[in-house]
Design a protein around this motif. Structure first.
Motif, PDB file in Angstrom:
ATOM      1  N   HIS A 192       0.800  -1.203   0.161  1.00  0.00           N
ATOM      2  CA  HIS A 192       0.009  -0.143   0.232  1.00  0.00           C
ATOM      3  C   HIS A 192       0.813   1.393  -0.001  1.00  0.00           C
ATOM      4  CE1 HIS A 192      -3.841  -1.882   0.668  1.00  0.00           C
ATOM      5  NE2 HIS A 192      -3.266  -2.718   1.595  1.00  0.00           N
ATOM      6  N   GLY A 193       0.345   2.317  -0.722  1.00  0.00           N
ATOM      7  CA  GLY A 193       1.159   3.426  -0.860  1.00  0.00           C
ATOM      8  C   GLY A 193       1.398   4.001   0.445  1.00  0.00           C
ATOM      9  N   ASP A 194       0.270   3.892   1.248  1.00  0.00           N
ATOM     10  CA  ASP A 194       0.228   4.685   2.602  1.00  0.00           C
ATOM     11  C   ASP A 194       1.085   4.087   3.494  1.00  0.00           C
ATOM     12  OD1 ASP A 194      -2.261   5.974   1.609  1.00  0.00           O
ATOM     13  OD2 ASP A 194      -3.679   4.473   2.537  1.00  0.00           O
ATOM     14  N   SER A 195       1.820   3.212   3.045  1.00  0.00           N
ATOM     15  CA  SER A 195       2.967   2.577   4.154  1.00  0.00           C
ATOM     16  C   SER A 195       4.183   3.535   3.896  1.00  0.00           C
ATOM     17  CB  SER A 195       3.195   1.244   3.580  1.00  0.00           C
ATOM     18  OG  SER A 195       2.094   0.308   4.231  1.00  0.00           O
ATOM     19  N   PHE A 196       4.212   4.390   2.845  1.00  0.00           N
ATOM     20  CA  PHE A 196       5.202   4.847   2.566  1.00  0.00           C
ATOM     21  C   PHE A 196       5.139   6.575   2.636  1.00  0.00           C
ATOM     22  CE2 PHE A 196       5.449   0.946   0.176  1.00  0.00           C
ATOM     23  CZ  PHE A 196       6.712   0.454   0.717  1.00  0.00           C
ATOM     24  N   HIS A 197       5.524   7.206   3.611  1.00  0.00           N
ATOM     25  CA  HIS A 197       5.137   8.515   3.732  1.00  0.00           C
ATOM     26  C   HIS A 197       6.789   9.194   4.167  1.00  0.00           C
ATOM     27  CE1 HIS A 197       1.084   8.782   3.037  1.00  0.00           C
ATOM     28  NE2 HIS A 197       0.967   7.808   3.556  1.00  0.00           N
ATOM     29  N   ALA A 198       6.824  10.511   3.684  1.00  0.00           N
ATOM     30  CA  ALA A 198       7.871  11.198   4.119  1.00  0.00           C
ATOM     31  C   ALA A 198       7.248  12.688   4.722  1.00  0.00           C
ATOM     32  CB  ALA A 198       8.830  11.469   3.056  1.00  0.00           C
ATOM     33  N   GLY A 199       8.351  13.197   5.424  1.00  0.00           N
ATOM     34  CA  GLY A 199       7.990  14.582   5.788  1.00  0.00           C
ATOM     35  C   GLY A 199       8.110  15.729   4.822  1.00  0.00           C
TER      36      GLY A 199
ATOM     37  N   ASP B 184       7.197  15.757  -4.528  1.00  0.00           N
ATOM     38  CA  ASP B 184       8.468  15.325  -3.806  1.00  0.00           C
ATOM     39  C   ASP B 184       7.720  13.846  -2.979  1.00  0.00           C
ATOM     40  OD1 ASP B 184      10.366  16.921  -4.534  1.00  0.00           O
ATOM     41  OD2 ASP B 184      10.314  17.866  -2.855  1.00  0.00           O
ATOM     42  N   ILE B 185       6.681  14.030  -2.335  1.00  0.00           N
ATOM     43  CA  ILE B 185       5.937  12.957  -1.660  1.00  0.00           C
ATOM     44  C   ILE B 185       5.748  11.789  -2.549  1.00  0.00           C
ATOM     45  CG2 ILE B 185       3.929  12.198  -0.527  1.00  0.00           C
ATOM     46  CD1 ILE B 185       3.798  15.136   0.859  1.00  0.00           C
ATOM     47  N   LEU B 186       5.117  12.238  -3.827  1.00  0.00           N
ATOM     48  CA  LEU B 186       4.455  11.282  -4.869  1.00  0.00           C
ATOM     49  C   LEU B 186       5.707  10.650  -5.348  1.00  0.00           C
ATOM     50  CD1 LEU B 186       1.759  13.166  -6.909  1.00  0.00           C
ATOM     51  CD2 LEU B 186       1.670  11.438  -5.028  1.00  0.00           C
ATOM     52  N   ARG B 187       6.942  11.322  -5.829  1.00  0.00           N
ATOM     53  CA  ARG B 187       8.193  10.561  -6.223  1.00  0.00           C
ATOM     54  C   ARG B 187       8.805   9.656  -5.150  1.00  0.00           C
ATOM     55  NH1 ARG B 187      10.714  15.003  -6.851  1.00  0.00           N
ATOM     56  NH2 ARG B 187       9.720  15.399  -9.000  1.00  0.00           N
ATOM     57  N   PHE B 188       8.680  10.189  -4.085  1.00  0.00           N
ATOM     58  CA  PHE B 188       9.417   9.286  -2.692  1.00  0.00           C
ATOM     59  C   PHE B 188       8.558   8.135  -2.893  1.00  0.00           C
ATOM     60  CE2 PHE B 188       9.326   7.931   1.731  1.00  0.00           C
ATOM     61  CZ  PHE B 188      10.644   7.643   1.842  1.00  0.00           C
ATOM     62  N   ASN B 189       7.145   8.246  -2.780  1.00  0.00           N
ATOM     63  CA  ASN B 189       6.094   7.198  -2.355  1.00  0.00           C
ATOM     64  C   ASN B 189       6.495   5.972  -3.551  1.00  0.00           C
ATOM     65  OD1 ASN B 189       5.281   7.876  -0.185  1.00  0.00           O
ATOM     66  ND2 ASN B 189       3.133   8.589  -1.045  1.00  0.00           N
TER      67      ASN B 189
END
Length: 75
Positions: A39-46, A52-57
């Motif tokens: 799940h993408g919800d498992s990957f979050h950054a501050g 940037d959030i989408l790229r990191f995820n």
């Protein structure tokens, strides 16, 4: 043969529910012994900047999916 299914859409549209139901269908139907659900919800950054959030995820999701697909013992 390994397969990768990607469910994409806006928040709250049922992607996680669909992914969980599909994974259960694959296992209960005997097509696979083991299914990874990422799940993408498992990957979050501050980050505060949305791209940037989408790229990191996506980098995290694709990395984990690649590692799962490389395993030979899960089929």
């Amino acid at each position: 043969m390994s397969r990768l299914y990607v469910f994409s859409g806006p928040c709250g549209c049922g992607k996680s529910t669909l992914a969980d139901a599909w994974a259960r269908h694959l296992v209960d139907g005997g097509e696979h012994n083991q299914v990874y659900v990422i799940h993408g919800d498992s990957f979050h950054a501050g980050f505060q900047y949305w791209p940037d959030i989408l790229r990191f995820n996506w980098e995290c999701i694709l990395s984990v999916a690649g590692k799962a697909l490389e395993r030979e013992d899960w089929m």
